[in-house]
Scaffold this active site. Structure first.
Site, mmCIF file in Angstrom:
data_model
loop_
_atom_site.group_PDB
_atom_site.id
_atom_site.type_symbol
_atom_site.label_atom_id
_atom_site.label_comp_id
_atom_site.label_asym_id
_atom_site.label_seq_id
_atom_site.Cartn_x
_atom_site.Cartn_y
_atom_site.Cartn_z
ATOM 1 N N CYS B 39 0.820 -1.209 0.000
ATOM 2 C CA CYS B 39 0.000 0.000 0.000
ATOM 3 C C CYS B 39 0.857 1.264 0.000
ATOM 4 C CB CYS B 39 -0.933 0.027 1.204
ATOM 5 S SG CYS B 39 -2.084 -1.334 1.209
ATOM 6 N N ASP B 41 2.884 2.309 2.494
ATOM 7 C CA ASP B 41 3.081 2.928 3.817
ATOM 8 C C ASP B 41 3.580 1.900 4.818
ATOM 9 O OD1 ASP B 41 1.985 5.583 3.490
ATOM 10 O OD2 ASP B 41 0.023 4.642 3.320
ATOM 11 N N CYS B 64 4.380 8.378 1.855
ATOM 12 C CA CYS B 64 4.240 9.699 1.269
ATOM 13 C C CYS B 64 4.492 10.781 2.322
ATOM 14 C CB CYS B 64 2.840 9.851 0.686
ATOM 15 S SG CYS B 64 1.548 9.667 1.921
ATOM 16 N N CYS B 108 -3.173 7.924 6.765
ATOM 17 C CA CYS B 108 -1.812 8.070 7.288
ATOM 18 C C CYS B 108 -1.845 8.403 8.779
ATOM 19 C CB CYS B 108 -1.053 9.153 6.534
ATOM 20 S SG CYS B 108 -0.804 8.770 4.806
#
Lengths: 391, 135
Positions: B39, B41, B64, B108
């Site tokens: 994914c 992350d 990110c 996130c």
């Protein structure tokens, strides 16, 4: 700009290009003086029509076609949708099967998926690790119900150039028309619709220094295809809507400039591309080149950096004045990385760490030096933050 | 570095370009690794805990700008807090401290909350303490 640079480095020409001043210059009178509707009959309108038809001639000339087989659209996406859905609609009684590839632009892929919902069947051909489609796989996929083969001329993400002529020949051997999305190829690869056996071709002006919002679909005579936009009798009754005359004039001028001396201009760009690729692979460890080493667009660099994520790379480069692109999902709402990179067999985490740099005529050796000087620092910085980095 | 106009708040860009508490605590008392490379992350949180209080927190993140900024911010928010207080730091608190996150990036901040929970759970399981009651 950082490092004392006075201008940013734009290396995202596969996304869009600046419109050339010569192109703008030809477009401008079409807004103010020669603003007539080409469908009207007075002198002002005829002027608009004459300039539009001159543009049609230029587009035809650029791809070895006849002017009457060029149909202006709002861009590459409309041309792709028209080609695929139009051919499907016109052949409903004959067959229900389309062959395409797994690395097409979403304009093709999503048009095919929309047809699947209507009961059509679509084969999405795999590619090898370099992103190449095997013409033999096209042969195997074609059935007596196949009504269209659609394979892009060159890929927008990894720049792989497909064996279009060989694939077209396979399609024709089975009596199936061949469409190619040539949006990235125009101006970068010589195109001749007759020599290459192309029946339908999509193109878009803003990818070759023309204006946004204008494109064209080439339709070989007698290719069965339905209309896509219903309304007035423009474009010989096949694409309704008052023509975007300024855009069309810009498209004509841009394609004329883009297809003059492709080889000569590519030489300079290829030199910059290869220096970028070599420089990146030599100075940054755990890096690989995505796409084909040879069968590749002159301006395309696509590399995957292990242990780091693409959006982070882009933002750091942006802060250093460099505009680039990534196949990471983090720039989109979905968490899926680029369908092109995963089709080439890249594991998801490496697809997330991809960086695309696409060069243009305004780039200089100085730009290449600058990117090569700052990129290793950016990757190193992000790798220090990453729990995936070994040691 | 030039200021970049992005979809992110200035606070996110600040924590992305100057992350706080980046790194890894050797022989950490609690370790929480969450996320999935597929994914895009992964967050690894390490904690130093003394007398039920977080005296140091560090992160390493693959992801990110929002993931990096969320990790940086959450370590700031929990430092000096008791385990119970740290457990109560929600993803919403992380996002608010960052002056908001774009909707598609809210996961996130969720990851940051999960990372802290996992690190505290790791500490508790190693020290025989009961699992948190808040979850």
């Amino acid at each position: 700009m950082a490092d004392g640079r006075s201008r940013p480095v734009y290396m995202d020409h596969a996304a869009t290009t600046p419109t050339r001043p010569e192109v703008v210059e030809e477009m401008l009178p079409c807004f103010t003086e020669r603003f007539g509707n080409p469908s009207s009959i007075y002198a002002l309108a005829r002027e608009a029509q004459v300039t539009m038809e001159r543009a049609r001639g230029r587009v035809a000339e650029a791809i070895g076609a006849r002017p009457e087989n060029i149909f202006f659209t709002s861009g590459g996406t409309e041309a792709d949708n028209w080609a695929i859905k139009g051919v499907a609609a016109a052949n409903r009684k004959k067959g229900d099967h389309i062959v395409t590839s797994s690395i097409e632009h979403h304009a093709v892929l999503h048009a095919c998926q929309a047809l699947e919902k209507q009961g059509y069947r679509v084969t999405y051909l795999p590619v090898d690790e370099f992103g190449l489609i095997d013409p033999a796989a096209v042969e195997e996929a074609i059935t007596d119900k196949t009504i269209l083969v659609s394979v892009m001329a060159a890929n927008n993400e990894i720049g792989t150039i497909q064996p279009v002529a060989a694939i077209a020949k396979v399609a024709h051997d089975h009596g199936v028309p061949f469409h190619t999305d040539a949006v990235q190829a125009i101006g970068a690869v010589p195109i001749d619709v007759d020599a290459m056996g192309i029946d339908l071709l999509s193109l878009s002006a803003h990818k070759f220094y023309g204006p946004k919002g204008t494109g064209a679909l080439y339709i070989r005579k007698k290719t069965p295809i339905g209309t896509f936009m219903d309304g007035g009798a423009q474009e010989r009754g096949r694409r309704a809507g008052t023509e975007n005359v300024p855009g069309i004039v810009g498209l004509g001028k841009a394609i004329e400039l883009a297809t003059a001396d492709i080889e000569g201009r590519n030489r300079r760009i290829v030199a910059m591309r290869d220096r970028l690729i070599r420089g990146i692979l030599e100075t940054i460890p755990d890096t690989r080149l995505n796409g084909h080493p040879v069968e590749r667009l002159a301006n395309n660099v696509n590399v995957a950096f292990r242990y780091v994520e693409g959006e982070s790379i882009l933002l750091m480069l942006d802060a250093l004045g460099i505009a680039a692109s990534t196949g990471s999902a983090c720039t989109s709402a979905s968490l899926e990385p680029s369908h092109v990179l995963t089709a080439c067999g890249l594991p998801h985490e490496e697809a997330h760490g991809s960086l695309r740099l696409t060069l243009g005529h305004r780039n200089t050796d100085d730009d290449v030096d600058y990117v090569l000087s700052v990129l290793p620092r950016v990757i190193e910085r992000l790798r220090k933050m990453s729990p995936l980095t070994p040691g | 570095m030039t200021r970049v106009i992005t979809m992110y708040s200035e606070r996110v860009m600040d924590h992305f370009t100057n992350p706080r508490n980046m790194g890894e605590i050797p022989d950490a008392d609690g370790i929480g690794e969450v996320g999935n490379p597929a994914c895009g992350d992964i967050m690894r949180i390490t904690l130093r805990i003394e007398e039920n209080r977080i005296v140091d927190a560090k992160f390493k993140t693959f992801g990110c700008a929002a993931a990096i900024a969320s990790s940086s911010m959450v370590t700031e928010l929990i430092r000096g807090k008791t385990l119970e207080e740290a457990w109560g730091v929600t993803n919403k608190a992380v996002a608010e401290a960052l002056e908001g996150l774009p909707p598609q990036k809210l996961h996130c901040s969720v990851l940051a909350e999960e990372g802290i929970h996992k690190a505290i759970e790791d500490y508790r399981s190693r020290h025989g303490a009961p699992k948190a009651n808040g979850e």
